[in-house]
Design an enzyme around this catalytic site. Structure first.
Site, PDB file in Angstrom:
ATOM      1  N   GLU A 177      38.698  37.266  29.267  1.00 54.48           N
ATOM      2  CA  GLU A 177      38.754  37.430  30.731  1.00 54.48           C
ATOM      3  C   GLU A 177      40.169  37.727  31.235  1.00 54.48           C
ATOM      4  OE1 GLU A 177      37.384  34.042  33.012  1.00 54.48           O
ATOM      5  OE2 GLU A 177      37.698  35.074  34.911  1.00 54.48           O
ATOM      6  N   LYS A 219      34.948  39.863  30.265  1.00 52.84           N
ATOM      7  CA  LYS A 219      34.710  39.373  31.627  1.00 52.84           C
ATOM      8  C   LYS A 219      35.808  39.905  32.539  1.00 52.84           C
ATOM      9  CE  LYS A 219      34.118  35.123  34.311  1.00 52.84           C
ATOM     10  NZ  LYS A 219      33.386  33.858  34.343  1.00 52.84           N
TER      11      LYS A 219
HETATM   12  P1  13P Z   1      34.329  33.275  39.963  1.00 51.34           P
HETATM   13  O1  13P Z   1      33.034  34.050  39.782  1.00 51.34           O
HETATM   14  O2  13P Z   1      34.262  32.235  41.018  1.00 51.34           O
HETATM   15  O3  13P Z   1      35.520  34.186  40.037  1.00 51.34           O
HETATM   16  O4  13P Z   1      34.511  32.415  38.641  1.00 51.34           O
HETATM   17  C1  13P Z   1      34.282  32.995  37.429  1.00 51.34           C
HETATM   18  C2  13P Z   1      35.215  32.451  36.435  1.00 51.34           C
HETATM   19  O5  13P Z   1      34.816  31.925  35.429  1.00 51.34           O
HETATM   20  C3  13P Z   1      36.657  32.600  36.688  1.00 51.34           C
HETATM   21  O6  13P Z   1      37.378  32.236  35.573  1.00 51.34           O
END
Ligand code: 13P
Length: 340
Positions: A177, A219
């Site tokens: 991510e 992600k």
């Molecule tokens: P949000 O969808 O609230 O951005 O959170 C997702 C997430 O795991 C952020 O690290």
């Protein structure tokens, strides 16, 4: 081992299913609970998360990202929460980064920590039932200060790749991510350029760390203007630019892309995903890995009161159902109203 990893990654992005990000750290969940007037005690945190894991909404959830506390917790009736999630047909996952900390010589930027001792922690999490993990790199945009810097972007991408390699060695699928924040006043094309740079750098580092792309899930953020930008974008523009940058940067060996919601409203996050899937011709699955966009409604409905549990479960089920339709390209505003 590779077949096992690939199978889990594919299950995480199965048709019409997405990931519930319920891995808020102690500080973040307190912020969410403060907003609904609920004290952040261990029991309240357990009760709140348990209600989601026992909701009909789990029909649309392939995996749940947990926080260290939650993966060790038991439901009110003594069943481990991990078993509740598995019984609902979802895969337990775990956030393993130790948070974004100020980075030396990079004022205003952070580096995500948590690599030291990670191999040992992954082994323990595997034994506790986790089959995937998450690590979040935070990339802010401030064009007036030349943020992001090469130094910070490169270090964060390198850490993501080190984490991903450690996960795969532990038979755990890494969610990679790199989050480009939407907090600033930048326009949508600045978000595009920074996200392109971040993704190119991340996939280069993943290659050098020998990470198997078939056994991971990306992600990313969507391509959106900063929240403070005077020019906002249409759903069609967000969808077109997000798909364009992903096609330019994400190898087709990656089985799936599960977006973060990043502060978008519930319905925007759903509409954007739906519009991207409707564009069609994509080489990977697109789905959701939402935290706020899945939980805002149930949190509000619950407000810490046991008598609101059924209402909160219904709110979660509705949001998850709408996102499931979006991941199939079958959502519409009429559907939203009909099901509400
Ligand atoms: P949000 O969808 O609230 O951005 O959170 C997702 C997430 O795991 C952020 O690290």
């Amino acid at each position: 081992m590779t077949a096992e990893l690939d199978a889990i990654a594919q299950k995480m992005v199965a048709d019409g299913k997405g990931i519930l990000a319920a891995d808020e750290s102690g500080g973040t969940i307190k912020k969410r609970f403060d907003a609904i007037g609920v004290e952040s005690t261990e029991e309240n945190r357990r009760d709140y998360r348990e209600l989601m894991f026992r909701s009909q909404g789990m029909d649309y959830i392939s995996g749940v990202i947990l926080y260290d506390e939650t993966i060790r917790q038991k439901a009110k009736d003594g069943t481990p929460l991990v078993s509740v999630i598995e019984k609902a047909g979802a895969i337990p996952g775990i956030k393993v980064d130790a948070g974004a900390k100020p980075q030396p010589f990079c004022p205003g930027e952070t580096i995500t920590e948590g690599l030291d001792g990670l191999a040992g922690r992954l082994k323990e999490y595997y034994d506790l039932g986790a089959r995937f993990a998450k690590w979040r790199a935070v990339i802010d945009i401030d064009t007036t200060k030349h943020i992001p810097s090469y130094t910070s972007l490169r270090a964060n991408a390198h850490a993501l790749a080190r984490y991903a390699a450690l996960c795969q060695e532990a038979k755990i699928v890494p969610i990679v991510e790199p989050e480009v924040l939407m907090d600033g006043a930048h326009d949508i094309d600045t978000c595009y350029r920074v996200t392109e740079w971040a993704l190119k750098t991340v996939f280069e580092e993943l290659y050098y760390q020998r990470v198997r792309l078939e056994g991971m899930v990306l992600k990313p953020n969507m391509i959106v203007p900063g929240k403070k930008s005077p020019v906002q974008a249409s759903v069609a523009e967000v969808a077109e630019k997000t798909v364009r940058v992903l096609k330019a940067c994400v190898p087709t060996a990656v089985p799936g892309i599960a977006f973060l919601s990043g502060g978008q409203s519930d319905e925007d996050a759903t509409a954007h995903l739906d519009a991207m899937v409707k564009l069609g011709g994509l080489p990977w699955k697109l789905t959701y890995s939402y935290g706020r966009a899945l939980q805002a409604a149930p949190q509000k409905a619950w407000s810490g009161k046991p008598e609101n549990v059924a209402k909160a479960q219904a709110a979660f089920a509705h949001r998850a159902h709408m996102n499931s339709l979006a991941a199939l390209g079958k959502w519409s505003a009429e559907e939203e109203r009909k099901a509400a």
